[in-house]
Design an enzyme around this catalytic site. Structure first.
Site, short mmCIF file in Angstrom:
data_model
loop_
_atom_site.label_atom_id
_atom_site.label_comp_id
_atom_site.label_asym_id
_atom_site.label_seq_id
_atom_site.Cartn_x
_atom_site.Cartn_y
_atom_site.Cartn_z
N SER A 11 0.81 -1.22 0.00
CA SER A 11 0.00 0.00 0.00
C SER A 11 0.84 1.27 0.00
CB SER A 11 -0.94 0.02 1.20
OG SER A 11 -0.21 0.04 2.42
N SER A 131 14.39 -7.13 5.93
CA SER A 131 14.81 -6.86 7.29
C SER A 131 15.15 -5.38 7.40
CB SER A 131 16.00 -7.76 7.64
OG SER A 131 16.46 -7.53 8.95
N TYR A 145 11.60 -3.74 18.00
CA TYR A 145 11.79 -3.75 16.54
C TYR A 145 13.12 -4.39 16.18
CZ TYR A 145 12.36 -2.09 11.75
OH TYR A 145 12.58 -2.04 10.40
N LYS A 149 13.90 -7.90 13.85
CA LYS A 149 14.71 -7.91 12.63
C LYS A 149 15.96 -8.77 12.79
CE LYS A 149 12.00 -5.43 10.14
NZ LYS A 149 11.22 -6.09 9.06
#
Length: 269
Positions: A11, A131, A145, A149
């Site tokens: 999107s 990543s 976060y 990753k």
């Protein structure tokens, strides 16, 4: 033979740019996102779009089944959907941390599990996992976060060893900060995760300023070309970077952790 790619999170940002770029290169592009209104123009351009929640098993199953029904094959899966649940580790609700892992790591695994049988029958396929340099390079407020990753990198490496005998490869792309909505959303989340009268309010201001100053200037279109290289290299690499700067930051953080920490401390002042 027309090549087929599935891309999640199309999107906006890198995912959207990649969908457009792969289509220009002759791929049949399938993908989705939660914000269906942002997919209308992509659909009008011939990209196969649908509403997609990567944490919903029925939603991702519907996407994969649709692709197989129409194309009979899946050549590339790009696990791009993700976000940053930023905030101080002391204050982020544990349910928000779990959501971060659900989207950034567990959803990747679930979707990959669905496409692997198809790729194994084809004796070919590539899993591309988006990543971040944040798997190695860290800053305050990004604890959960960074953890997702770093986990994604290790997960991808293990997967690559498991599926390589079937002609399938799993590789990682590690972008740096780009000109996109990502950092804006991450910092909005950081402020939402602050408790009333939080002692970390000043830290959020500092990190937001730091992000604005160290952006690499890379565009989503720049990253789309890296996506394409990772998808089409005849001998894929374990890691792909957009720039020497991104790669250099990762190497410093990994090989000289004390130096990286000292530099980060100076920047935060």
């Amino acid at each position: 033979m027309t090549r087929v790619v599935i891309i999640t999170g199309i999107s906006s940002g890198m995912g959207r740019a990649a969908a457009l770029y792969f289509q220009k290169q002759g791929f049949e592009v399938y993908g989705g996102a939660r914000r269906i209104a942002r997919l209308i123009d992509l659909n009008e351009l011939g990209i196969h779009t649908q509403k997609l929640d990567v944490t919903d098993k029925l939603s991702i199953r519907g996407l994969v089944d649709h692709v197989i029904k129409e194309q009979g094959r899946i050549d590339i899966l790009i696990n791009n959907a993700g976000y940053g649940e930023y905030g101080p580790l002391e204050e982020i609700p544990i349910e928000n941390a779990r959501r971060q892992f659900e989207v950034n790591l567990f959803a990747v695994n679930q979707l990959t599990q669905l496409v692997l049988p198809v790729m194994r029958r084809q004796k070919s396929g590539r899993i591309i996992n988006i990543s971040s340099i944040a798997a190695d390079v860290y800053s305050p407020l990004g604890g959960w976060y960074h953890a997702t990753k770093a986990g994604l990198n290790m997960w991808s490496d293990v997967l690559d060893q498991e599926v390589k005998p079937f002609g399938i490869r799993s590789v990682v792309i590690q972008p740096g900060l780009t000109k996109s909505e990502w950092s804006k959303i991450a910092m909005e989340n950081a402020r939402k995760n602050l408790l009333k009268n939080s002692p970390y309010t000043g830290l959020v201001d500092k990190v937001e300023k730091l992000f604005s100053e160290i952006s690499t200037g890379a565009t989503s279109e720049d990253l789309a070309k890296v996506f394409y290289q990772a998808a089409t290299d005849s001998r894929p690499k374990r890691r792909y970077y957009n720039s020497i700067m991104d790669h250099g930051m990762v190497m410093v953080a990994r090989t000289m952790p004390n130096t990286y920490r000292a530099v980060l401390s100076r920047l935060m002042k």
